[in-house]
Scaffold this active site. Structure first.
Site, PDB file in Angstrom:
ATOM      1  N   LYS A  92       0.341  -0.860   0.165  1.00  0.00           N
ATOM      2  CA  LYS A  92       0.417  -0.356  -0.196  1.00  0.00           C
ATOM      3  C   LYS A  92       1.069   1.269   0.159  1.00  0.00           C
ATOM      4  O   LYS A  92       0.719   2.055  -0.803  1.00  0.00           O
ATOM      5  CB  LYS A  92      -1.158   0.243   1.150  1.00  0.00           C
ATOM      6  CG  LYS A  92      -2.367  -0.980   1.105  1.00  0.00           C
ATOM      7  CD  LYS A  92      -2.423  -1.377   2.200  1.00  0.00           C
ATOM      8  CE  LYS A  92      -4.091  -2.225   2.266  1.00  0.00           C
ATOM      9  NZ  LYS A  92      -4.764  -2.581   2.896  1.00  0.00           N
ATOM     10  N   GLN A 133      -4.675  -1.950   9.575  1.00  0.00           N
ATOM     11  CA  GLN A 133      -5.034  -3.551   8.318  1.00  0.00           C
ATOM     12  C   GLN A 133      -5.125  -4.450   9.290  1.00  0.00           C
ATOM     13  O   GLN A 133      -5.179  -4.625  10.643  1.00  0.00           O
ATOM     14  CB  GLN A 133      -3.913  -4.004   8.605  1.00  0.00           C
ATOM     15  CG  GLN A 133      -3.321  -4.573   7.830  1.00  0.00           C
ATOM     16  CD  GLN A 133      -3.384  -4.562   5.890  1.00  0.00           C
ATOM     17  OE1 GLN A 133      -3.732  -3.780   5.771  1.00  0.00           O
ATOM     18  NE2 GLN A 133      -3.560  -5.919   5.840  1.00  0.00           N
ATOM     19  N   ASP A 139     -12.202   2.533   3.686  1.00  0.00           N
ATOM     20  CA  ASP A 139     -11.551   0.906   3.316  1.00  0.00           C
ATOM     21  C   ASP A 139     -12.928   0.652   3.150  1.00  0.00           C
ATOM     22  O   ASP A 139     -12.901  -0.574   2.674  1.00  0.00           O
ATOM     23  CB  ASP A 139     -10.882   0.182   4.507  1.00  0.00           C
ATOM     24  CG  ASP A 139      -9.517  -0.339   4.638  1.00  0.00           C
ATOM     25  OD1 ASP A 139      -9.010  -0.784   3.014  1.00  0.00           O
ATOM     26  OD2 ASP A 139      -8.718  -0.635   5.704  1.00  0.00           O
TER      27      ASP A 139
HETATM   28  N1  GUN Z   1      -6.896  -7.757   5.724  1.00  0.00           N
HETATM   29  C1  GUN Z   1      -7.221  -7.860   4.784  1.00  0.00           C
HETATM   30  N2  GUN Z   1      -7.645  -7.126   3.221  1.00  0.00           N
HETATM   31  C2  GUN Z   1      -8.079  -5.977   4.143  1.00  0.00           C
HETATM   32  C3  GUN Z   1      -8.057  -5.002   3.939  1.00  0.00           C
HETATM   33  O1  GUN Z   1      -8.726  -4.569   2.549  1.00  0.00           O
HETATM   34  N3  GUN Z   1      -7.754  -3.645   4.737  1.00  0.00           N
HETATM   35  C4  GUN Z   1      -7.479  -3.820   5.747  1.00  0.00           C
HETATM   36  N4  GUN Z   1      -7.850  -3.016   6.778  1.00  0.00           N
HETATM   37  N5  GUN Z   1      -7.453  -5.090   6.206  1.00  0.00           N
HETATM   38  C5  GUN Z   1      -7.047  -5.964   5.578  1.00  0.00           C
END
Ligand code: GUN
Length: 293
Positions: free
Chosen positions: A52, A96, A119
Protein backbone atom coordinates in the site's frame (compact mmCIF):
# COMPACT_ATOMS: atom_id res chain seq x y z
CA UNK A 1 -10.07 -18.32 -22.76
CA UNK A 2 -8.80 -14.90 -21.82
CA UNK A 3 -6.72 -14.23 -18.71
CA UNK A 4 -7.80 -11.10 -16.86
CA UNK A 5 -4.56 -9.26 -16.20
CA UNK A 6 -5.09 -7.50 -12.88
CA UNK A 7 -1.48 -6.45 -12.62
CA UNK A 8 -1.49 -4.60 -15.94
CA UNK A 9 -4.93 -3.08 -15.29
CA UNK A 10 -3.82 -1.89 -11.85
CA UNK A 11 -0.64 -0.35 -13.31
CA UNK A 12 -2.75 1.50 -15.87
CA UNK A 13 -5.16 2.82 -13.22
CA UNK A 14 -2.27 3.93 -10.99
CA UNK A 15 -0.79 5.82 -13.96
CA UNK A 16 -4.19 7.48 -14.49
CA UNK A 17 -4.34 8.44 -10.80
CA UNK A 18 -0.79 9.84 -10.94
CA UNK A 19 -1.78 12.17 -13.79
CA UNK A 20 -4.76 13.39 -11.76
CA UNK A 21 -2.53 14.00 -8.74
CA UNK A 22 -0.07 15.97 -10.86
CA UNK A 23 -2.97 18.14 -12.03
CA UNK A 24 -4.12 18.69 -8.44
CA UNK A 25 -0.62 19.68 -7.38
CA UNK A 26 -0.26 21.98 -10.41
CA UNK A 27 -3.45 23.73 -9.23
CA UNK A 28 -1.77 24.37 -5.87
CA UNK A 29 -3.44 21.58 -3.86
CA UNK A 30 -1.42 19.19 -1.75
CA UNK A 31 -1.24 15.54 -2.88
CA UNK A 32 -3.64 13.00 -1.33
CA UNK A 33 -2.43 11.57 1.96
CA UNK A 34 -3.19 8.02 3.14
CA UNK A 35 -2.26 6.82 6.63
CA UNK A 36 -2.15 3.18 7.72
CA UNK A 37 -2.09 1.64 11.18
CA UNK A 38 -0.32 -1.70 11.43
CA UNK A 39 -0.43 -3.66 14.69
CA UNK A 40 1.99 -6.55 15.25
CA UNK A 41 4.07 -8.50 12.74
CA UNK A 42 1.70 -10.77 10.82
CA UNK A 43 3.52 -11.69 7.57
CA UNK A 44 0.50 -11.18 5.31
CA UNK A 45 -0.39 -7.81 6.88
CA UNK A 46 3.23 -6.62 6.63
CA UNK A 47 3.22 -7.41 2.90
CA UNK A 48 -0.15 -5.75 2.27
CA UNK A 49 0.84 -2.58 4.10
CA UNK A 50 4.23 -2.42 2.39
CA UNK A 51 2.48 -2.72 -0.98
CA UNK A 52 0.00 0.00 0.00
CA UNK A 53 2.88 2.37 0.83
CA UNK A 54 4.56 1.53 -2.51
CA UNK A 55 1.29 2.13 -4.36
CA UNK A 56 1.04 5.56 -2.71
CA UNK A 57 4.49 6.40 -4.04
CA UNK A 58 3.52 5.20 -7.53
CA UNK A 59 0.44 7.46 -7.48
CA UNK A 60 2.25 10.52 -6.12
CA UNK A 61 0.44 10.34 -2.76
CA UNK A 62 1.87 11.06 0.64
CA UNK A 63 1.70 8.09 3.03
CA UNK A 64 2.21 7.64 6.74
CA UNK A 65 2.65 4.27 8.40
CA UNK A 66 1.96 4.04 12.13
CA UNK A 67 3.30 0.81 13.63
CA UNK A 68 2.46 -0.64 17.02
CA UNK A 69 3.41 -3.82 18.86
CA UNK A 70 0.66 -6.39 19.33
CA UNK A 71 0.37 -5.61 23.04
CA UNK A 72 -1.10 -2.15 22.32
CA UNK A 73 -4.29 -1.65 24.33
CA UNK A 74 -7.63 -1.06 22.69
CA UNK A 75 -7.81 2.38 24.34
CA UNK A 76 -4.42 3.38 22.95
CA UNK A 77 -5.43 2.22 19.50
CA UNK A 78 -8.68 4.18 19.78
CA UNK A 79 -6.60 7.28 20.67
CA UNK A 80 -4.52 6.79 17.51
CA UNK A 81 -7.70 6.53 15.46
CA UNK A 82 -9.02 9.72 17.08
CA UNK A 83 -5.78 11.51 16.20
CA UNK A 84 -6.03 10.53 12.55
CA UNK A 85 -9.74 11.49 12.51
CA UNK A 86 -8.77 14.97 13.72
CA UNK A 87 -5.69 15.46 11.51
CA UNK A 88 -6.61 17.79 8.61
CA UNK A 89 -3.48 16.68 6.73
CA UNK A 90 -4.74 13.08 6.50
CA UNK A 91 -7.42 12.50 3.85
CA UNK A 92 -8.08 8.86 4.60
CA UNK A 93 -6.69 6.01 6.66
CA UNK A 94 -6.94 2.30 7.23
CA UNK A 95 -6.38 0.02 10.19
CA UNK A 96 -4.88 -3.18 8.78
CA UNK A 97 -6.85 -6.27 9.80
CA UNK A 98 -6.76 -8.70 11.50
CA UNK A 99 -6.07 -7.11 14.87
CA UNK A 100 -4.83 -9.03 17.94
CA UNK A 101 -7.54 -10.99 19.74
CA UNK A 102 -7.70 -8.67 22.76
CA UNK A 103 -8.85 -5.81 20.55
CA UNK A 104 -12.46 -5.52 19.47
CA UNK A 105 -12.09 -5.05 15.72
CA UNK A 106 -15.60 -3.75 15.19
CA UNK A 107 -15.13 -1.13 17.90
CA UNK A 108 -12.02 0.16 16.11
CA UNK A 109 -13.75 0.21 12.71
CA UNK A 110 -16.68 2.15 14.14
CA UNK A 111 -14.30 4.68 15.74
CA UNK A 112 -12.97 5.68 12.30
CA UNK A 113 -14.60 8.81 10.92
CA UNK A 114 -16.68 7.37 8.05
CA UNK A 115 -15.60 10.34 5.92
CA UNK A 116 -11.98 9.08 6.14
CA UNK A 117 -12.85 5.37 5.98
CA UNK A 118 -11.20 4.61 2.61
CA UNK A 119 -11.48 0.86 3.31
CA UNK A 120 -15.27 1.27 3.28
CA UNK A 121 -15.64 -0.90 6.40
CA UNK A 122 -17.57 1.55 8.62
CA UNK A 123 -21.27 0.66 8.96
CA UNK A 124 -22.24 4.03 7.43
CA UNK A 125 -20.29 3.21 4.27
CA UNK A 126 -21.51 -0.38 4.25
CA UNK A 127 -25.11 0.79 4.67
CA UNK A 128 -24.84 3.49 2.02
CA UNK A 129 -23.28 0.99 -0.37
CA UNK A 130 -26.11 -1.46 0.29
CA UNK A 131 -28.74 1.08 -0.79
CA UNK A 132 -26.74 2.46 -3.71
CA UNK A 133 -25.70 5.84 -2.22
CA UNK A 134 -22.31 7.49 -2.91
CA UNK A 135 -19.72 6.16 -0.46
CA UNK A 136 -16.36 4.42 -0.12
CA UNK A 137 -16.76 0.91 -1.50
CA UNK A 138 -14.41 -1.68 -0.06
CA UNK A 139 -11.44 -2.30 -2.29
CA UNK A 140 -11.71 -5.97 -3.25
CA UNK A 141 -15.31 -5.91 -4.56
CA UNK A 142 -14.67 -2.53 -6.16
CA UNK A 143 -11.59 -3.94 -7.91
CA UNK A 144 -13.57 -6.91 -9.23
CA UNK A 145 -16.26 -4.59 -10.63
CA UNK A 146 -13.54 -2.52 -12.28
CA UNK A 147 -11.98 -5.61 -13.91
CA UNK A 148 -15.37 -6.75 -15.22
CA UNK A 149 -16.00 -3.26 -16.59
CA UNK A 150 -12.59 -2.79 -18.18
CA UNK A 151 -12.78 -6.22 -19.85
CA UNK A 152 -16.30 -5.41 -21.14
CA UNK A 153 -17.75 -8.48 -19.45
CA UNK A 154 -21.54 -8.46 -19.54
CA UNK A 155 -23.03 -8.91 -16.08
CA UNK A 156 -26.56 -7.55 -16.50
CA UNK A 157 -29.17 -10.27 -16.16
CA UNK A 158 -26.56 -13.01 -15.81
CA UNK A 159 -26.33 -15.52 -12.99
CA UNK A 160 -23.56 -14.68 -10.55
CA UNK A 161 -22.60 -17.15 -7.85
CA UNK A 162 -20.47 -15.87 -4.97
CA UNK A 163 -18.64 -18.31 -2.72
CA UNK A 164 -18.10 -16.77 0.72
CA UNK A 165 -20.00 -14.35 2.94
CA UNK A 166 -17.28 -12.32 4.63
CA UNK A 167 -17.88 -8.69 5.51
CA UNK A 168 -15.01 -7.51 3.32
CA UNK A 169 -15.64 -9.54 0.17
CA UNK A 170 -18.63 -11.89 -0.09
CA UNK A 171 -21.34 -9.66 1.38
CA UNK A 172 -20.42 -6.40 -0.38
CA UNK A 173 -19.78 -8.29 -3.63
CA UNK A 174 -23.29 -9.74 -3.49
CA UNK A 175 -24.81 -6.32 -2.83
CA UNK A 176 -22.93 -4.73 -5.71
CA UNK A 177 -23.50 -7.50 -8.24
CA UNK A 178 -27.22 -7.34 -7.43
CA UNK A 179 -27.59 -3.56 -7.82
CA UNK A 180 -28.80 -2.17 -11.11
CA UNK A 181 -26.08 0.50 -11.25
CA UNK A 182 -23.26 -2.05 -10.82
CA UNK A 183 -23.62 -5.76 -11.70
CA UNK A 184 -27.38 -5.92 -12.32
CA UNK A 185 -26.99 -9.71 -12.02
CA UNK A 186 -29.03 -12.49 -10.47
CA UNK A 187 -26.97 -13.22 -7.36
CA UNK A 188 -26.60 -16.42 -5.36
CA UNK A 189 -24.37 -16.53 -2.28
CA UNK A 190 -22.99 -19.89 -1.13
CA UNK A 191 -20.99 -20.63 2.03
CA UNK A 192 -19.67 -23.49 4.12
CA UNK A 193 -23.19 -24.70 4.98
CA UNK A 194 -24.72 -24.45 1.51
CA UNK A 195 -26.08 -27.86 0.56
CA UNK A 196 -26.45 -27.04 -3.13
CA UNK A 197 -23.06 -25.32 -3.56
CA UNK A 198 -21.75 -27.55 -6.36
CA UNK A 199 -25.05 -27.39 -8.26
CA UNK A 200 -25.17 -23.58 -7.95
CA UNK A 201 -21.57 -23.24 -9.16
CA UNK A 202 -22.29 -25.38 -12.21
CA UNK A 203 -25.03 -22.96 -13.25
CA UNK A 204 -22.98 -19.78 -12.75
CA UNK A 205 -22.26 -17.44 -15.66
CA UNK A 206 -19.96 -15.53 -13.32
CA UNK A 207 -18.35 -17.37 -10.42
CA UNK A 208 -16.60 -15.34 -7.72
CA UNK A 209 -14.64 -17.47 -5.23
CA UNK A 210 -13.75 -15.86 -1.91
CA UNK A 211 -13.56 -18.63 0.67
CA UNK A 212 -9.84 -18.95 1.31
CA UNK A 213 -9.55 -22.66 0.51
CA UNK A 214 -6.84 -23.48 -2.03
CA UNK A 215 -8.11 -25.09 -5.24
CA UNK A 216 -11.67 -25.47 -3.85
CA UNK A 217 -13.30 -24.79 -7.22
CA UNK A 218 -12.70 -27.84 -9.41
CA UNK A 219 -13.25 -28.18 -13.14
CA UNK A 220 -16.46 -30.21 -12.64
CA UNK A 221 -17.97 -27.22 -10.77
CA UNK A 222 -17.59 -24.75 -13.65
CA UNK A 223 -19.92 -24.29 -16.60
CA UNK A 224 -18.04 -24.09 -19.93
CA UNK A 225 -17.76 -20.43 -20.94
CA UNK A 226 -18.13 -19.09 -17.40
CA UNK A 227 -16.26 -16.05 -16.08
CA UNK A 228 -14.24 -17.09 -13.00
CA UNK A 229 -12.94 -14.54 -10.50
CA UNK A 230 -10.55 -15.91 -7.88
CA UNK A 231 -10.20 -13.86 -4.70
CA UNK A 232 -8.23 -16.50 -2.78
CA UNK A 233 -4.70 -15.69 -1.59
CA UNK A 234 -3.76 -18.47 0.82
CA UNK A 235 -0.07 -18.92 1.61
CA UNK A 236 0.89 -22.56 1.07
CA UNK A 237 4.34 -23.93 1.95
CA UNK A 238 6.62 -24.28 -1.09
CA UNK A 239 10.24 -25.30 -0.51
CA UNK A 240 11.18 -24.33 -4.09
CA UNK A 241 10.49 -20.64 -3.36
CA UNK A 242 12.92 -18.33 -1.65
CA UNK A 243 10.12 -17.09 0.63
CA UNK A 244 9.21 -20.70 1.52
CA UNK A 245 5.61 -20.25 0.35
CA UNK A 246 3.50 -19.47 -2.67
CA UNK A 247 0.05 -17.91 -3.02
CA UNK A 248 -2.77 -20.24 -3.89
CA UNK A 249 -6.14 -19.14 -5.18
CA UNK A 250 -9.53 -20.72 -4.42
CA UNK A 251 -9.68 -22.12 -7.95
CA UNK A 252 -7.87 -25.16 -9.37
CA UNK A 253 -6.52 -22.90 -12.10
CA UNK A 254 -4.78 -25.52 -14.20
CA UNK A 255 -7.95 -27.55 -14.76
CA UNK A 256 -10.54 -24.75 -14.60
CA UNK A 257 -8.88 -22.15 -16.87
CA UNK A 258 -9.33 -24.09 -20.15
CA UNK A 259 -13.11 -24.12 -19.56
CA UNK A 260 -13.56 -20.41 -18.91
CA UNK A 261 -14.29 -17.44 -21.14
CA UNK A 262 -12.34 -15.28 -18.69
CA UNK A 263 -10.38 -16.07 -15.54
CA UNK A 264 -8.27 -14.14 -13.03
CA UNK A 265 -4.90 -15.71 -12.11
CA UNK A 266 -3.40 -15.82 -8.60
CA UNK A 267 -1.21 -13.89 -8.16
CA UNK A 268 -1.74 -11.06 -10.64
CA UNK A 269 -5.54 -11.01 -10.78
CA UNK A 270 -7.73 -9.48 -8.09
CA UNK A 271 -4.87 -8.76 -5.63
CA UNK A 272 -3.18 -5.86 -7.43
CA UNK A 273 -6.60 -4.30 -8.13
CA UNK A 274 -7.48 -4.25 -4.45
CA UNK A 275 -4.63 -1.92 -3.54
CA UNK A 276 -5.28 0.20 -6.59
CA UNK A 277 -8.92 0.72 -5.54
CA UNK A 278 -7.69 1.88 -2.13
CA UNK A 279 -5.72 4.52 -4.03
CA UNK A 280 -8.88 5.52 -5.94
CA UNK A 281 -10.76 5.86 -2.66
CA UNK A 282 -7.96 7.97 -1.21
CA UNK A 283 -8.02 10.26 -4.24
CA UNK A 284 -11.80 10.59 -3.76
CA UNK A 285 -11.20 11.43 -0.09
CA UNK A 286 -8.71 14.17 -1.01
CA UNK A 287 -11.22 15.56 -3.50
CA UNK A 288 -14.11 15.21 -1.05
CA UNK A 289 -16.02 13.37 -3.78
CA UNK A 290 -18.44 11.63 -1.41
CA UNK A 291 -18.29 13.63 1.81
CA UNK A 292 -17.04 17.03 2.91
CA UNK A 293 -15.18 17.25 6.19
N1 GUN B 1 -6.94 -7.26 5.73
C1 GUN B 1 -7.20 -7.98 4.60
N2 GUN B 1 -7.70 -7.17 3.64
C2 GUN B 1 -7.77 -5.93 4.17
C3 GUN B 1 -8.19 -4.68 3.66
O1 GUN B 1 -8.64 -4.53 2.52
N3 GUN B 1 -8.09 -3.63 4.52
C4 GUN B 1 -7.64 -3.76 5.78
N4 GUN B 1 -7.60 -2.67 6.54
N5 GUN B 1 -7.24 -4.92 6.28
C5 GUN B 1 -7.30 -5.99 5.48
Amino acid sequence: MQIIDGKATAAQIKAEIKVEVEEMVARGQRPPHLAAILVGHDGGSETYVKNKVLACEACGFRSTLLRFEDDITEDDLLSQVAMLNADPEVDGFIVQLPLPRHINEQRIIEAIDYRKDVDGFHPINVGRMAIGLPCYISATPKGILELLRRYDIETSGRRCVILGRSNIVGKPMAQLMMQKQYGDSTVIVCHSHSRTLVKECRQADILIAAIGQPAFVRADMVKPGAVVIDVGTTRVPDATRKSGYRLSGDVDYEHVAPLCSYITPVPGGVGPMTICMLMQNTLAAARKTYYSL
